[in-house]
Design a protein around this motif. Sequence first.
Motif, PDB file in Angstrom:
ATOM      1  N   LEU A   3       3.127  -7.333  -3.737  1.00  0.00           N
ATOM      2  CA  LEU A   3       2.605  -6.707  -2.532  1.00  0.00           C
ATOM      3  C   LEU A   3       2.020  -5.333  -2.829  1.00  0.00           C
ATOM      4  N   ILE A   4       0.836  -5.094  -2.326  1.00  0.00           N
ATOM      5  CA  ILE A   4       0.237  -3.764  -2.431  1.00  0.00           C
ATOM      6  C   ILE A   4      -0.065  -3.189  -1.046  1.00  0.00           C
ATOM      7  N   SER A   5      -0.011  -4.032  -0.023  1.00  0.00           N
ATOM      8  CA  SER A   5      -0.267  -3.586   1.348  1.00  0.00           C
ATOM      9  C   SER A   5       0.621  -4.381   2.295  1.00  0.00           C
ATOM     10  N   PHE A   6       1.298  -3.669   3.202  1.00  0.00           N
ATOM     11  CA  PHE A   6       2.192  -4.321   4.153  1.00  0.00           C
ATOM     12  C   PHE A   6       2.135  -3.516   5.445  1.00  0.00           C
ATOM     13  N   GLU A   7       1.499  -4.066   6.461  1.00  0.00           N
ATOM     14  CA  GLU A   7       1.389  -3.384   7.743  1.00  0.00           C
ATOM     15  C   GLU A   7       2.717  -3.543   8.483  1.00  0.00           C
ATOM     16  N   SER A   8       3.606  -2.578   8.245  1.00  0.00           N
ATOM     17  CA  SER A   8       4.972  -2.676   8.766  1.00  0.00           C
ATOM     18  C   SER A   8       5.155  -1.964  10.101  1.00  0.00           C
TER      19      SER A   8
END
Length: 255
Positions: free
Chosen positions: A115-120
């Motif tokens: 994972l390099i991007s995670f819209e948390s």
Amino acid sequence: MTESILVKLGGSVVTDKSGECKVDEARLAAIADELASRPDVRFVVVHGAGSCGHPEAKRHHLDKGLNQNNKAGIFITHNAVRNLNDAVIKALRARGVEAVGIHPLDACIANNGRLISFESGPVELLMQHGIVPVLHGDVVMDRKRGACIVSGDQLIAALPSRIRIDRIGLATDVAGVLSDGDVVPVITPETADILDIRQSDNTDVTGGMKGKISELLALAEEGTESAIFHISRLGDFLDGRDHGGTVVKGSHKQN
């Protein structure tokens, strides 16, 4: 302060991993009862794919990446895990738990399987309003491979750096991490290499127990411990009692 607990439900807990997407409805109902009985806790739930996703991903070789011949595998695999996610949410809502699904395919980007991007942001806001976000292992788009499989354990490793998580518990179909049939009470980076952690006999494209321990050790080195225990001890873990399982900690030099 309201406690925030991340609960990971193993794929073998919510499905029969030897079958083809067979959901364990009775076990889901029991899990929902445990969470529903603790309305003052903020939960985020992550579940594995089990037999609803691993076979599809393997069949379409998504663990090897995306090519011109396996594009349909993205929909087929995501649809399988989304249906399982729906079943988990249905069980929770039937017990009065406000729950909503968050799909990593929509929220995450990977590069070479990580994972390099995670819209948390939505996860954090849902928890603040007393709504339980339910995430799951999923196929996600990958900048190098085209697509990859991101396990629930990788999601667990990513969440504490993005939102406040006080405790992490992984409920499995075994009593903890086993060595020669006995539960290993504590695992650290110093002891992990000497343990004989065997892979699952069932189809698993995310690394099985070895992959799980690797993710949890990285998390522990950043300061967040986790516990692995049998699903029947979920209530003990939630209440802070001895759960008879394994605790994954950082290196001794940091303790």
